[in-house]
Write a protein that holds these residues in place. Structure first.
Motif, PDB file in Angstrom:
ATOM      1  N   ALA A 440      24.579 -12.629  -8.468  1.00  0.00           N
ATOM      2  CA  ALA A 440      22.708 -13.878  -8.740  1.00  0.00           C
ATOM      3  C   ALA A 440      22.738 -14.856  -8.949  1.00  0.00           C
ATOM      4  N   TRP A 441      21.818 -15.704  -8.773  1.00  0.00           N
ATOM      5  CA  TRP A 441      21.748 -16.889  -8.486  1.00  0.00           C
ATOM      6  C   TRP A 441      19.822 -17.509  -9.068  1.00  0.00           C
ATOM      7  N   ASN A 447      22.003  -6.706  -4.789  1.00  0.00           N
ATOM      8  CA  ASN A 447      23.033  -5.850  -5.424  1.00  0.00           C
ATOM      9  C   ASN A 447      23.474  -4.969  -4.541  1.00  0.00           C
ATOM     10  N   THR A 448      24.912  -4.615  -4.463  1.00  0.00           N
ATOM     11  CA  THR A 448      25.296  -3.334  -3.398  1.00  0.00           C
ATOM     12  C   THR A 448      25.469  -2.029  -4.428  1.00  0.00           C
ATOM     13  N   GLN A 511      17.657  -7.003  -2.116  1.00  0.00           N
ATOM     14  CA  GLN A 511      17.240  -8.087  -2.780  1.00  0.00           C
ATOM     15  C   GLN A 511      16.442  -8.251  -3.879  1.00  0.00           C
ATOM     16  N   ALA A 512      16.592  -8.976  -4.942  1.00  0.00           N
ATOM     17  CA  ALA A 512      15.143  -9.175  -5.789  1.00  0.00           C
ATOM     18  C   ALA A 512      14.879 -10.110  -6.397  1.00  0.00           C
ATOM     19  N   ASN A 513      14.139 -10.389  -6.918  1.00  0.00           N
ATOM     20  CA  ASN A 513      13.707 -11.643  -7.956  1.00  0.00           C
ATOM     21  C   ASN A 513      13.529 -11.025  -9.270  1.00  0.00           C
ATOM     22  N   ALA A 518      19.876 -10.549 -14.867  1.00  0.00           N
ATOM     23  CA  ALA A 518      20.231 -10.068 -13.700  1.00  0.00           C
ATOM     24  C   ALA A 518      21.138  -9.181 -13.249  1.00  0.00           C
ATOM     25  N   ALA A 519      20.300  -8.434 -14.883  1.00  0.00           N
ATOM     26  CA  ALA A 519      21.865  -7.213 -14.802  1.00  0.00           C
ATOM     27  C   ALA A 519      20.909  -5.702 -13.972  1.00  0.00           C
ATOM     28  N   ALA A 520      22.270  -5.493 -13.825  1.00  0.00           N
ATOM     29  CA  ALA A 520      22.357  -3.764 -12.665  1.00  0.00           C
ATOM     30  C   ALA A 520      21.457  -3.194 -13.515  1.00  0.00           C
ATOM     31  N   PRO A 521      21.106  -1.726 -12.289  1.00  0.00           N
ATOM     32  CA  PRO A 521      19.909  -1.487 -13.142  1.00  0.00           C
ATOM     33  C   PRO A 521      20.841   0.475 -13.495  1.00  0.00           C
ATOM     34  N   THR A 522      19.937   0.227 -14.189  1.00  0.00           N
ATOM     35  CA  THR A 522      19.806   1.632 -15.454  1.00  0.00           C
ATOM     36  C   THR A 522      19.463   3.171 -15.032  1.00  0.00           C
ATOM     37  N   THR A 523      20.270   4.230 -15.922  1.00  0.00           N
ATOM     38  CA  THR A 523      19.843   5.645 -16.044  1.00  0.00           C
ATOM     39  C   THR A 523      19.508   5.513 -13.903  1.00  0.00           C
TER      40      THR A 523
END
Length: 532
Positions: A440-441, A447-448, A511-513, A518-523
């Motif tokens: 993140a920046w 995210n890979t 890549q996301a804004n 900037a956390a990782a996805p869940t579920t």
């Protein structure tokens, strides 16, 4: 590329890489690898799409070359395999020697360093790719230990050292076939961006002549292989125009080369307009005829200018049998300023490669290994995965190659058009594992996601669902198709990674804004089964 620009935000790593003398790649003897000698036009066509390893073997710590010193991981076979699988046929490997050169009068290059250079060369060469190696950072005044300085007063010592170092490099690779190309030096000039000075340009011409004579005299394939020489700072105007560039003579080349053919190439770089390609601010984020906001587009350096400059190289050299190699070009990531920026990066790369091909030039995209804001990266070098499929597809297609996937040739978007080539087969609950690698920046992230089938049955086609944190929006993705761009996202396999045998893994990413989270996805679920 200049030292400041090439680092592009890479962190400086203090630890030095421990080098060994072990040889990990097998060098193929020329006798087992003889290929037909190609003409200039055949060579350019055969080189296809090109890619730069960037600063890996150029980086240094206190004047000692160190491939991890500027924040990149150690080069691996897996990375080069990914580059090849993405459609690239040529890899340029910039190399610095600096403090790995011993004292005069012999100027012996460290055997361990030459071994490591050969190992990295073999990663690509043994896969049938074209490989270019050069003397890259030894001529930068800002680099500790630099010595190939064209306006230095002691040119006698410099030329002697230069000759002896290239003699050792050429001897090391004497048996390699013509898929290996030597480049005499990189962006050599006196540090001033105005008109070239005659004395300094005279020394650059002399370096090129020493290089050609030295390589040829070592014999073997070196007597006939293609050699690449630059003009002043690899600048097109100062190379093709009447500013003092002199082509080296090639009197020691093999008699097997027909007299009407050349074995010299001309090296130039292209980063125009710089306010779009490399300037690290958000002012100019768009390029080309498709730009929608004039305020975000440079007032010069568009398609017509690109065509004019490359035509100058064609008129000056290609018409005389000397192919041109645009050894560096590219543009940095500015999606933090303009979400559509990658679209124009794709257009820029496609136009450059297409125009170069039109005028008899091969190309190599500059990738410094850095992804995210201000980065040139096309690949994640730690995971050997693709980060900018849209740019890669544009390059490979424009060069006349074919994509190994069904990925669209436009910039990746959050509204994919491709679909899986097989119907998903769900596994029982608990038979998948995912690992997120978030980088993140400011207001962006990549995210890979590594997906592993932990079950006992193979999976033939898959969809991965996950929930993005509030405020995150996907702007591009690779190795899967993603819809929608926010909330609960469904990622569907590409044509080449849908089969996951028991224990098998694949990596995808996006890549996301973000607006602060900037956390990782869940579920996360694979074909409906919750993953650990």
């Amino acid at each position: 590329m200049s030292t400041t620009a090439r680092r592009a935000g890479l962190a400086i790593v203090a630890a030095a890489l421990a080098l060994t003398g072990a040889v990990y790649g097998a060098t193929r003897p020329a006798s087992a690898d003889v290929t037909a000698q190609l003409t200039a036009s055949q060579l350019v066509a055969d080189m296809g799409a090109g890619w730069n390893l960037g600063n890996q073997l150029e980086a240094n710590a206190n004047g000692i070359p160190n491939e991890t010193a500027w924040g990149n991981p150690v080069v691996t076979q897996a990375l080069i395999d990914r580059v090849k699988a993405s459609g690239f046929k040529t890899i340029r490997i910039p190399v610095s020697y600096l403090g790995n050169i011993g004292a005069g009068p012999n100027y012996t290059v460290s055997a361990a360093w030459l071994t490591r250079v050969a190992e990295v060369v073999n990663y690509a060469y043994n896969q049938g790719l074209y490989v270019l190696i050069n003397m890259h950072g030894d001529g930068y005044k800002a680099v500790t230990g630099s010595w190939l300085i064209c306006d230095s007063s002691d040119q006698t010592t410099i030329k002697d050292k230069y000759q002896k170092v290239w003699q050792q490099i050429a001897t090391k690779f004497q048996s390699y076939n013509e898929h290996l190309v030597f480049e005499s030096m990189n962006e050599e000039f006196d540090g001033q961006y105005g008109n070239p000075t005659s004395a300094c340009y005279s020394n650059i011409n002399a370096y090129n002549q020493i290089f050609v004579d030295t390589v040829r005299k070592t014999g073997g394939t070196n007597a006939s292989r293609w050699l690449l020489v630059p003009g002043w700072n690899t600048n097109i105007e100062y190379t093709a125009g009447n500013y003092g560039f002199v082509l080296p003579t090639d009197q020691y080349r093999s008699t097997s080369i027909p007299s009407a053919e050349q074995r010299l190439m001309i090296s130039v770089h292209y980063y125009d307009p710089w306010d779009f390609a490399g300037q690290e601010d958000g002012t100019i984020t768009q390029w080309g005829a498709a730009a929608t906001n004039p305020a975000k587009k440079s007032t010069w350096g568009q398609e017509d200018y690109m065509d004019t400059m490359l035509k100058k190289m064609y008129d000056a050299f290609v018409t005389r049998g000397y192919p041109v190699f645009v050894g560096e070009y590219g543009s940095i990531d500015k999606t933090t300023y303009d979400a559509a920026s990658n679209t124009y990066r794709v257009n820029y790369a496609k136009a450059l490669v297409s125009t170069a091909k039109k005028y008899g030039a091969a190309t190599a995209y500059w990738d410094n290994g850095y992804n995210g804001q201000h980065g040139f990266g096309l690949f994640n070098r730690s995971s050997a995965t693709v980060t900018q499929q849209g740019i890669i597809s544009a390059i490979v297609t424009a060069a006349g190659g074919s994509q190994p996937t069904t990925t669209p040739t436009s910039a990746p978007t959050s509204s994919p058009t491709s679909s899986p080539t097989s119907s998903p087969t769900a596994g029982p609950s608990g038979t998948c594992r995912v690992v997120n690698a978030v980088n993140a920046w400011n207001t962006g992230l990549t995210n890979t996601i590594t997906i592993t089938n932990t079950g006992t049955a193979a999976i033939n086609g898959w969809t991965l669902t996950f929930t993005l944190p509030s405020g995150q929006t996907i702007v591009s993705g690779w190795s899967a198709t993603y819809t929608p761009a926010s909330g609960t996202v469904t990622a569907t396999n590409a044509s080449y990674n849908g089969a996951l045998p028991a224990g098998g893994s694949t990596s995808i990413g996006y890549q996301a804004n973000h607006t602060g989270n900037a956390a990782a996805p869940t579920t996360v679920k694979l074909n409906g089964a919750t993953c650990s």
